[in-house]
Motif scaffolding. Structure first.
Motif, mmCIF file in Angstrom:
data_model
loop_
_atom_site.group_PDB
_atom_site.id
_atom_site.type_symbol
_atom_site.label_atom_id
_atom_site.label_comp_id
_atom_site.label_asym_id
_atom_site.label_seq_id
_atom_site.Cartn_x
_atom_site.Cartn_y
_atom_site.Cartn_z
ATOM 1 N N VAL A 1 11.823 1.269 -14.725
ATOM 2 C CA VAL A 1 11.056 2.059 -15.702
ATOM 3 C C VAL A 1 11.526 3.522 -15.676
ATOM 4 O O VAL A 1 11.675 4.154 -16.730
ATOM 5 C CB VAL A 1 9.538 1.918 -15.449
ATOM 6 N N GLY A 2 11.813 4.033 -14.451
ATOM 7 C CA GLY A 2 12.355 5.398 -14.351
ATOM 8 C C GLY A 2 13.712 5.489 -15.042
ATOM 9 O O GLY A 2 14.049 6.516 -15.630
ATOM 10 N N GLY A 3 14.493 4.411 -14.978
ATOM 11 C CA GLY A 3 15.803 4.378 -15.635
ATOM 12 C C GLY A 3 15.660 4.346 -17.151
ATOM 13 O O GLY A 3 16.419 5.015 -17.867
ATOM 14 N N ALA A 4 14.671 3.581 -17.639
ATOM 15 C CA ALA A 4 14.451 3.534 -19.094
ATOM 16 C C ALA A 4 14.037 4.929 -19.595
ATOM 17 O O ALA A 4 14.528 5.403 -20.637
ATOM 18 C CB ALA A 4 13.379 2.503 -19.428
ATOM 19 N N ALA A 5 13.173 5.601 -18.812
ATOM 20 C CA ALA A 5 12.769 6.968 -19.187
ATOM 21 C C ALA A 5 13.976 7.908 -19.089
ATOM 22 O O ALA A 5 14.148 8.810 -19.924
ATOM 23 C CB ALA A 5 11.635 7.442 -18.273
ATOM 24 N N GLY A 6 14.852 7.674 -18.075
ATOM 25 C CA GLY A 6 16.078 8.476 -17.930
ATOM 26 C C GLY A 6 16.999 8.300 -19.125
ATOM 27 O O GLY A 6 17.635 9.247 -19.585
ATOM 28 N N LEU A 7 17.031 7.068 -19.658
ATOM 29 C CA LEU A 7 17.872 6.798 -20.837
ATOM 30 C C LEU A 7 17.347 7.576 -22.056
ATOM 31 O O LEU A 7 18.116 8.165 -22.819
ATOM 32 C CB LEU A 7 17.889 5.293 -21.111
ATOM 33 N N LEU A 8 16.011 7.585 -22.200
ATOM 34 C CA LEU A 8 15.412 8.354 -23.299
ATOM 35 C C LEU A 8 15.715 9.846 -23.134
ATOM 36 O O LEU A 8 16.069 10.534 -24.101
ATOM 37 C CB LEU A 8 13.900 8.119 -23.354
ATOM 38 N N LEU A 9 15.584 10.326 -21.864
ATOM 39 C CA LEU A 9 15.874 11.749 -21.620
ATOM 40 C C LEU A 9 17.333 12.061 -21.922
ATOM 41 O O LEU A 9 17.661 13.117 -22.461
ATOM 42 C CB LEU A 9 15.571 12.107 -20.165
ATOM 43 N N ALA A 10 18.239 11.120 -21.559
ATOM 44 C CA ALA A 10 19.665 11.332 -21.817
ATOM 45 C C ALA A 10 19.907 11.513 -23.316
ATOM 46 O O ALA A 10 20.690 12.375 -23.724
ATOM 47 C CB ALA A 10 20.475 10.153 -21.285
ATOM 48 N N SER A 11 19.185 10.705 -24.112
ATOM 49 C CA SER A 11 19.378 10.802 -25.569
ATOM 50 C C SER A 11 18.898 12.150 -26.090
ATOM 51 O O SER A 11 19.359 12.611 -27.132
ATOM 52 C CB SER A 11 18.651 9.654 -26.281
ATOM 53 N N GLY A 12 17.973 12.790 -25.364
ATOM 54 C CA GLY A 12 17.414 14.052 -25.873
ATOM 55 C C GLY A 12 17.944 15.290 -25.186
ATOM 56 O O GLY A 12 17.486 16.398 -25.466
ATOM 57 N N THR A 13 18.946 15.138 -24.283
ATOM 58 C CA THR A 13 19.396 16.311 -23.519
ATOM 59 C C THR A 13 19.944 17.411 -24.432
ATOM 60 O O THR A 13 20.545 17.131 -25.476
ATOM 61 C CB THR A 13 20.466 15.924 -22.453
ATOM 62 N N SER A 14 19.740 18.646 -23.986
ATOM 63 C CA SER A 14 20.256 19.788 -24.756
ATOM 64 C C SER A 14 21.672 20.142 -24.290
ATOM 65 O O SER A 14 22.247 21.117 -24.752
ATOM 66 C CB SER A 14 19.326 20.988 -24.557
ATOM 67 N N ALA A 15 22.232 19.324 -23.368
ATOM 68 C CA ALA A 15 23.531 19.675 -22.768
ATOM 69 C C ALA A 15 24.734 19.061 -23.497
ATOM 70 O O ALA A 15 25.860 19.190 -23.009
ATOM 71 C CB ALA A 15 23.546 19.273 -21.300
ATOM 72 N N GLY A 16 24.489 18.388 -24.630
ATOM 73 C CA GLY A 16 25.609 17.896 -25.435
ATOM 74 C C GLY A 16 26.075 16.487 -25.093
ATOM 75 O O GLY A 16 25.551 15.856 -24.170
ATOM 76 N N PRO A 17 27.112 16.014 -25.856
ATOM 77 C CA PRO A 17 27.501 14.594 -25.770
ATOM 78 C C PRO A 17 28.076 14.155 -24.428
ATOM 79 O O PRO A 17 27.901 12.996 -24.036
ATOM 80 C CB PRO A 17 28.547 14.442 -26.886
ATOM 81 N N ILE A 18 28.766 15.050 -23.699
ATOM 82 C CA ILE A 18 29.363 14.624 -22.418
ATOM 83 C C ILE A 18 28.252 14.305 -21.416
ATOM 84 O O ILE A 18 28.260 13.267 -20.743
ATOM 85 C CB ILE A 18 30.323 15.704 -21.867
ATOM 86 N N ALA A 19 27.238 15.183 -21.348
ATOM 87 C CA ALA A 19 26.115 14.949 -20.435
ATOM 88 C C ALA A 19 25.278 13.772 -20.931
ATOM 89 O O ALA A 19 24.782 12.976 -20.129
ATOM 90 C CB ALA A 19 25.255 16.203 -20.317
ATOM 91 N N GLY B 1 8.624 11.217 -11.794
ATOM 92 C CA GLY B 1 7.677 10.580 -10.877
ATOM 93 C C GLY B 1 8.212 9.261 -10.347
ATOM 94 O O GLY B 1 8.216 9.020 -9.135
ATOM 95 N N LEU B 2 8.714 8.418 -11.252
ATOM 96 C CA LEU B 2 9.189 7.102 -10.812
ATOM 97 C C LEU B 2 10.514 7.195 -10.049
ATOM 98 O O LEU B 2 10.692 6.540 -9.019
ATOM 99 C CB LEU B 2 9.325 6.160 -12.012
ATOM 100 N N ALA B 3 11.433 8.023 -10.545
ATOM 101 C CA ALA B 3 12.732 8.144 -9.862
ATOM 102 C C ALA B 3 12.535 8.732 -8.467
ATOM 103 O O ALA B 3 13.200 8.323 -7.515
ATOM 104 C CB ALA B 3 13.686 8.993 -10.694
ATOM 105 N N ALA B 4 11.590 9.670 -8.338
ATOM 106 C CA ALA B 4 11.301 10.232 -7.012
ATOM 107 C C ALA B 4 10.721 9.143 -6.101
ATOM 108 O O ALA B 4 11.034 9.088 -4.907
ATOM 109 C CB ALA B 4 10.336 11.408 -7.138
ATOM 110 N N THR B 5 9.906 8.259 -6.661
ATOM 111 C CA THR B 5 9.338 7.154 -5.868
ATOM 112 C C THR B 5 10.460 6.220 -5.396
ATOM 113 O O THR B 5 10.436 5.720 -4.264
ATOM 114 C CB THR B 5 8.289 6.395 -6.699
ATOM 115 N N ALA B 6 11.459 6.024 -6.235
ATOM 116 C CA ALA B 6 12.616 5.206 -5.822
ATOM 117 C C ALA B 6 13.329 5.876 -4.645
ATOM 118 O O ALA B 6 13.710 5.217 -3.679
ATOM 119 C CB ALA B 6 13.577 5.011 -6.994
ATOM 120 N N LEU B 7 13.478 7.196 -4.714
ATOM 121 C CA LEU B 7 14.160 7.906 -3.624
ATOM 122 C C LEU B 7 13.370 7.807 -2.319
ATOM 123 O O LEU B 7 13.955 7.731 -1.238
ATOM 124 C CB LEU B 7 14.298 9.394 -3.979
ATOM 125 N N ILE B 8 12.034 7.834 -2.422
ATOM 126 C CA ILE B 8 11.204 7.790 -1.208
ATOM 127 C C ILE B 8 11.155 6.386 -0.614
ATOM 128 O O ILE B 8 11.147 6.220 0.601
ATOM 129 C CB ILE B 8 9.765 8.291 -1.521
#
Ligand code: HEM
Length: 207
Positions: free
Chosen positions: A91-109, A53-60
């Protein structure tokens, strides 16, 4: 840069940013299922909705900030949209950082998205600080860097289907794209900034 080229690039960037942002708001519609690789993200609940939601708002909100006439005629609009943009990125970046820590795509992603989140937060915090300090030439440069990073969200959504069309295995492509979606943009932004006329660049202090 030739003004026709830069205007055309702006239009392509603005239209694609708004389209990707509108599509990304779909995460607010509970009946639309989350793709399985994202549902597997350990941080998806609740951070995917917050982030998208927030990252999309940044894009708009971002593209309009680069129109000189809009800045000159309606400086208040520029300031309000700018605050919304920076808040969305931080705030979208902080949420992105949390998502990065939880990604199922492994350490490179995890590293690619994680570093992007940290750089995104840092670049925006600095751009905002420079605006508050009245250092507008530098503010403009840092906002060019910022939007080059934000625009990575559009490129990621171009590169994924392109890599699938080329027959590259999804996870291999996804890991590479977690870096390719933003590092080249940042380098191009840097080249562009270095090519700006002197009057738009801050004076370099000499001792
Ligand atoms: C620039 C900093 C950004 C970072 C660090 C970041 C990070 C992430 C991460 C880690 C995920 C989860 C991926 C996974 O679990 O494998 C994700 C998903 C997502 N992000 Fe971002 N992102 C950023 C920018 C953006 C922007 C500007 C948008 C605007 C549309 C956006 C929209 C989304 C959406 C909609 C998803 C869900 C996946 C999808 O639908 O393709 N992100 N992001």
């Amino acid at each position: 840069m030739n003004p026709y080229v830069s205007k055309s690039l702006w239009w392509v960037g603005a239209v694609s940013s708004v389209l990707i942002a509108l599509v990304s708001y779909r995460y607010f519609i509970p009946s639309i299922p989350v793709p399985s690789n994202l549902a597997a993200n350990l941080m998806a609940k609740p951070w995917l909705v917050v982030h998208a939601g927030l990252a999309a708002t940044a894009l708009i909100t971002g593209p309009w900030q680069f129109i000189p006439r809009l800045r000159a005629r309606w400086p208040r609009v520029h300031r309000v949209l700018g605050r919304v943009y920076v808040f969305s990125c931080l705030v979208g970046g902080a949420a992105g950082l949390l998502l990065a820590s939880g990604t199922s795509a492994g350490p490179i992603a995890r590293a690619g998205f994680g570093l992007l989140a940290i750089v995104w937060i840092g670049v925006n915090a600095n751009a905002f600080r420079l605006a508050l300090a009245g250092r507008y030439a530098e503010h403009r440069q840092w906002m060019i860097r910022s939007f080059a990073l934000t625009f990575g969200a559009v490129l990621l959504r171009v590169y994924i289907p392109a890599s699938q069309a080329m027959g590259i295995e999804f996870m291999t492509a996804y890991r590479a794209i977690s870096w390719l979606a933003w590092v080249p943009n940042l380098l191009l932004a840097e080249l562009y900034i270095r090519g700006l006329p002197r009057r738009r660049r801050p004076a370099v202090a000499t001792s």
